[in-house]
Scaffold this motif. Structure first.
Motif, PDB file in Angstrom:
ATOM      1  N   ILE A  61       0.687  -1.249  -0.225  1.00 50.40           N
ATOM      2  CA  ILE A  61       0.061   0.088   0.065  1.00 50.40           C
ATOM      3  C   ILE A  61       0.740   1.354  -0.019  1.00 50.40           C
ATOM      4  CG2 ILE A  61      -1.607   1.384   1.343  1.00 50.40           C
ATOM      5  CD1 ILE A  61      -2.777  -1.421   2.213  1.00 50.40           C
ATOM      6  N   TYR A  62       1.956   1.243   0.913  1.00 53.16           N
ATOM      7  CA  TYR A  62       2.853   2.534   0.938  1.00 53.16           C
ATOM      8  C   TYR A  62       3.574   2.531  -0.393  1.00 53.16           C
ATOM      9  CZ  TYR A  62       1.945   3.284   5.914  1.00 53.16           C
ATOM     10  OH  TYR A  62       1.330   3.585   6.859  1.00 53.16           O
ATOM     11  N   ARG A  63       3.681   1.565  -1.159  1.00 55.82           N
ATOM     12  CA  ARG A  63       4.433   1.851  -2.446  1.00 55.82           C
ATOM     13  C   ARG A  63       3.513   2.517  -3.423  1.00 55.82           C
ATOM     14  NH1 ARG A  63       5.520  -3.395  -3.126  1.00 55.82           N
ATOM     15  NH2 ARG A  63       4.042  -3.814  -4.596  1.00 55.82           N
ATOM     16  N   TRP A  64       2.311   2.524  -3.171  1.00 55.62           N
ATOM     17  CA  TRP A  64       1.342   3.262  -3.949  1.00 55.62           C
ATOM     18  C   TRP A  64       0.703   4.445  -3.432  1.00 55.62           C
ATOM     19  CZ3 TRP A  64      -1.213  -1.968  -5.413  1.00 55.62           C
ATOM     20  CH2 TRP A  64      -0.485  -2.770  -6.295  1.00 55.62           C
ATOM     21  N   TRP A  65       0.472   4.507  -2.387  1.00 58.77           N
ATOM     22  CA  TRP A  65      -0.115   5.514  -1.593  1.00 58.77           C
ATOM     23  C   TRP A  65       0.722   6.135  -0.310  1.00 58.77           C
ATOM     24  CZ3 TRP A  65      -2.981   1.334  -2.906  1.00 58.77           C
ATOM     25  CH2 TRP A  65      -3.965   1.238  -4.171  1.00 58.77           C
ATOM     26  N   PRO A  66       0.695   7.490  -0.125  1.00 59.50           N
ATOM     27  CA  PRO A  66       1.416   7.863   1.054  1.00 59.50           C
ATOM     28  C   PRO A  66       0.335   7.872   2.199  1.00 59.50           C
ATOM     29  CG  PRO A  66       0.562   9.697  -0.178  1.00 59.50           C
ATOM     30  CD  PRO A  66       0.216   8.525  -0.854  1.00 59.50           C
ATOM     31  N   SER A  67      -0.841   7.769   2.073  1.00 62.97           N
ATOM     32  CA  SER A  67      -1.988   8.074   3.272  1.00 62.97           C
ATOM     33  C   SER A  67      -3.003   7.110   3.143  1.00 62.97           C
ATOM     34  CB  SER A  67      -2.003   9.190   3.840  1.00 62.97           C
ATOM     35  OG  SER A  67      -2.725   9.819   2.834  1.00 62.97           O
ATOM     36  N   LYS A  68      -3.705   6.839   4.247  1.00 67.81           N
ATOM     37  CA  LYS A  68      -5.004   6.175   4.009  1.00 67.81           C
ATOM     38  C   LYS A  68      -6.126   7.183   3.390  1.00 67.81           C
ATOM     39  CE  LYS A  68      -6.622   7.947   8.607  1.00 67.81           C
ATOM     40  NZ  LYS A  68      -7.140   7.414   9.890  1.00 67.81           N
ATOM     41  N   ALA A  69      -5.855   8.515   3.523  1.00 63.78           N
ATOM     42  CA  ALA A  69      -6.773   9.167   2.630  1.00 63.78           C
ATOM     43  C   ALA A  69      -6.565   9.206   1.391  1.00 63.78           C
ATOM     44  CB  ALA A  69      -6.409  10.851   3.203  1.00 63.78           C
ATOM     45  N   ALA A  70      -5.111   9.103   0.784  1.00 66.78           N
ATOM     46  CA  ALA A  70      -4.958   8.819  -0.455  1.00 66.78           C
ATOM     47  C   ALA A  70      -5.495   7.543  -1.085  1.00 66.78           C
ATOM     48  CB  ALA A  70      -3.361   8.818  -0.871  1.00 66.78           C
ATOM     49  N   VAL A  71      -5.594   6.645  -0.240  1.00 61.62           N
ATOM     50  CA  VAL A  71      -6.201   5.143  -0.642  1.00 61.62           C
ATOM     51  C   VAL A  71      -7.665   5.472  -1.027  1.00 61.62           C
ATOM     52  CG1 VAL A  71      -6.696   2.884  -0.037  1.00 61.62           C
ATOM     53  CG2 VAL A  71      -4.517   3.871   0.658  1.00 61.62           C
ATOM     54  N   LEU A  72      -8.403   6.040   0.096  1.00 62.43           N
ATOM     55  CA  LEU A  72      -9.750   6.477  -0.087  1.00 62.43           C
ATOM     56  C   LEU A  72     -10.203   7.285  -1.074  1.00 62.43           C
ATOM     57  CD1 LEU A  72     -10.892   6.641   3.611  1.00 62.43           C
ATOM     58  CD2 LEU A  72     -11.408   5.061   2.157  1.00 62.43           C
ATOM     59  N   LEU A  73      -9.214   8.215  -1.353  1.00 64.70           N
ATOM     60  CA  LEU A  73      -9.590   9.229  -2.654  1.00 64.70           C
ATOM     61  C   LEU A  73      -9.463   8.577  -3.871  1.00 64.70           C
ATOM     62  CD1 LEU A  73      -8.030  12.559  -0.871  1.00 64.70           C
ATOM     63  CD2 LEU A  73     -10.524  12.259  -1.415  1.00 64.70           C
ATOM     64  N   ASP A  74      -8.626   7.768  -3.952  1.00 67.55           N
ATOM     65  CA  ASP A  74      -8.176   6.907  -5.262  1.00 67.55           C
ATOM     66  C   ASP A  74      -9.457   6.125  -5.497  1.00 67.55           C
ATOM     67  OD1 ASP A  74      -6.346   8.481  -6.449  1.00 67.55           O
ATOM     68  OD2 ASP A  74      -5.160   6.708  -5.922  1.00 67.55           O
ATOM     69  N   ALA A  75      -9.899   5.368  -4.526  1.00 67.58           N
ATOM     70  CA  ALA A  75     -10.940   4.374  -4.482  1.00 67.58           C
ATOM     71  C   ALA A  75     -12.325   4.816  -4.826  1.00 67.58           C
ATOM     72  CB  ALA A  75     -11.489   3.400  -3.134  1.00 67.58           C
ATOM     73  N   PHE A  76     -12.356   6.059  -4.413  1.00 67.07           N
ATOM     74  CA  PHE A  76     -13.678   6.936  -4.802  1.00 67.07           C
ATOM     75  C   PHE A  76     -13.681   7.299  -6.271  1.00 67.07           C
ATOM     76  CE2 PHE A  76     -15.134   7.073  -0.556  1.00 67.07           C
ATOM     77  CZ  PHE A  76     -16.305   6.518  -0.508  1.00 67.07           C
ATOM     78  N   GLY A  77     -12.183   7.650  -6.561  1.00 63.48           N
ATOM     79  CA  GLY A  77     -11.963   8.418  -7.866  1.00 63.48           C
ATOM     80  C   GLY A  77     -11.989   7.476  -9.034  1.00 63.48           C
ATOM     81  N   ALA A  78     -11.792   6.054  -8.628  1.00 61.44           N
ATOM     82  CA  ALA A  78     -11.867   5.316  -9.730  1.00 61.44           C
ATOM     83  C   ALA A  78     -13.654   5.070 -10.272  1.00 61.44           C
ATOM     84  CB  ALA A  78     -11.532   3.792  -9.222  1.00 61.44           C
ATOM     85  N   VAL A  79     -14.338   5.330  -9.358  1.00 62.81           N
ATOM     86  CA  VAL A  79     -15.728   5.483  -9.651  1.00 62.81           C
ATOM     87  C   VAL A  79     -16.091   6.895 -10.384  1.00 62.81           C
ATOM     88  CG1 VAL A  79     -18.109   5.388  -8.920  1.00 62.81           C
ATOM     89  CG2 VAL A  79     -16.379   4.090  -7.794  1.00 62.81           C
ATOM     90  N   VAL A  80     -15.605   7.907  -9.827  1.00 62.04           N
ATOM     91  CA  VAL A  80     -15.854   9.108 -10.450  1.00 62.04           C
ATOM     92  C   VAL A  80     -15.333   9.293 -11.776  1.00 62.04           C
ATOM     93  CG1 VAL A  80     -15.374  11.741 -10.172  1.00 62.04           C
ATOM     94  CG2 VAL A  80     -16.120  10.189  -8.388  1.00 62.04           C
ATOM     95  N   ASP A  81     -13.990   8.737 -12.247  1.00 64.69           N
ATOM     96  CA  ASP A  81     -13.227   8.940 -13.406  1.00 64.69           C
ATOM     97  C   ASP A  81     -14.209   8.075 -14.503  1.00 64.69           C
ATOM     98  OD1 ASP A  81     -11.343  10.291 -12.200  1.00 64.69           O
ATOM     99  OD2 ASP A  81     -10.041   8.222 -11.902  1.00 64.69           O
ATOM    100  N   ALA A  82     -14.716   6.967 -14.117  1.00 62.19           N
ATOM    101  CA  ALA A  82     -15.659   6.213 -15.148  1.00 62.19           C
ATOM    102  C   ALA A  82     -16.771   7.256 -15.690  1.00 62.19           C
ATOM    103  CB  ALA A  82     -16.007   4.934 -14.553  1.00 62.19           C
ATOM    104  N   TYR A  83     -17.442   7.858 -14.551  1.00 63.95           N
ATOM    105  CA  TYR A  83     -18.664   8.678 -14.689  1.00 63.95           C
ATOM    106  C   TYR A  83     -18.272   9.914 -15.478  1.00 63.95           C
ATOM    107  CZ  TYR A  83     -22.543  11.508 -13.149  1.00 63.95           C
ATOM    108  OH  TYR A  83     -23.611  12.304 -13.130  1.00 63.95           O
ATOM    109  N   ASP A  84     -17.037  10.336 -15.211  1.00 64.45           N
ATOM    110  CA  ASP A  84     -16.788  11.620 -15.917  1.00 64.45           C
ATOM    111  C   ASP A  84     -16.473  11.310 -17.290  1.00 64.45           C
ATOM    112  OD1 ASP A  84     -15.877  14.144 -16.090  1.00 64.45           O
ATOM    113  OD2 ASP A  84     -13.568  13.964 -15.440  1.00 64.45           O
ATOM    114  N   GLN A  85     -15.929  10.208 -17.622  1.00 63.94           N
ATOM    115  CA  GLN A  85     -15.571   9.833 -18.996  1.00 63.94           C
ATOM    116  C   GLN A  85     -16.902   9.766 -19.829  1.00 63.94           C
ATOM    117  OE1 GLN A  85     -13.062   6.365 -19.063  1.00 63.94           O
ATOM    118  NE2 GLN A  85     -11.146   7.421 -17.837  1.00 63.94           N
TER     119      GLN A  85
END
Length: 199
Positions: A52-76
Motif C-alpha cells: 500500500i505504501y508503495r502506491w499511496w502515502p496515506s489512508k486518505a490517498a487510498v480512499l480518494l483513489d478508491a472513490f476516484g476510480a468510480v468518479v473517473d468512469a462517470y466523468d468519461q
C-alpha cells in the motif's frame, strides 16, 4: 516440456489495487475514518502494508483513489444528451439517489466527508478529486442545453449545476429528508423553471 507463461505482474497489481480499494471502502464504513489504518486495510485486502505504501502515502490517498476510480468512469461517460434536459437530469439524479441510499456506498462516503469537515487539506483534496469532476459533467450538459436554446443565454452554467447538486448533497449529508425519485424530479423541475429561455 512446454514453458510456463511468466506471471502477469500488471494483472496481479491490478487485482491487488482493487482488493485494497474494496477493503478501504468497507473498513471506513465499519470503523470510521479516525480508526481506519493502513495496517487494517492491508490485512483486509490480503496484502502487505508496504504494498500500500508503495502506491499511496496515506489512508486518505487510498480512499480518494478508491472513490476516484468510480468518479473517473462517470466523468468519461458524461451525462446523457437525448435532447431533453429535464429527462436526462432526472435519469442521472435518480440513479445517483439510489447509489447514495446504498449502505455500501453511503457509509464510506459519509465517513470521508465527515473527516474532511475537520481537515482542511483533506477537504480540498476531496472537493478537487471527487466533487469537481462531477460538477463539470453537469456544467457540460447545461452548456449543451444553453447552446441548443433550451436555457436563457445568460445562464451561469456553474451556478446552474450547483442549483441542482447542492440541495441534493445537503439533503443527503444533513439528513434533512429522504433522497427519493420524487424529490429529484421536483428539484429538477423547479430549477429548470427558473433557467428556461423566456419567449
Amino acid at each position: 516440456m512446454a514453458n510456463k507463461a511468466a506471471p502477469d505482474a500488471s494483472r496481479r497489481s491490478e487485482r491487488s489495487r482493487q482488493a485494497i480499494f474494496e477493503a478501504a471502502l468497507a473498513l471506513v464504513g465499519e470503523v470510521g475514518y479516525e480508526k481506519l489504518t493502513i495496517e487494517g486495510i492491508a490485512a483486509r485486502a490480503g496484502v502487505g502494508k508496504q504494498t500500500i505504501y508503495r502506491w499511496w502515502p496515506s489512508k486518505a490517498a487510498v480512499l480518494l483513489d478508491a472513490f476516484g476510480a468510480v468518479v473517473d468512469a462517470y466523468d468519461q461517460e458524461g451525462l446523457p444528451d437525448t435532447g431533453d434536459l429535464a429527462a436526462d437530469l432526472k435519469f442521472v439524479l435518480r440513479a445517483t439517489a439510489d447509489e447514495f441510499n446504498d449502505a455500501a456506498w453511503q457509509a464510506p462516503y459519509r465517513a470521508l466527508a465527515a473527516a474532511g469537515a475537520n481537515d482542511e487539506e483533506l477537504s480540498r483534496t476531496f472537493v478537487g478529486r471527487l466533487m469537481e469532476p462531477g460538477i463539470r459533467v453537469y456544467v457540460d450538459r447545461f452548456r449543451a442545453a444553453r447552446d441548443a436554446g433550451e436555457l436563457d443565454p445568460d445562464t451561469d452554467l456553474r451556478i446552474a449545476a450547483e442549483m441542482v447538486l447542492s440541495p441534493f448533497s445537503q439533503r443527503w449529508l444533513m439528513r434533512t429528508g429522504e433522497l427519493t425519485h420524487e424529490f429529484v424530479d421536483t428539484l429538477v423541475d423547479q430549477v429548470l423553471r427558473g433557467l428556461r429561455r423566456r419567449t
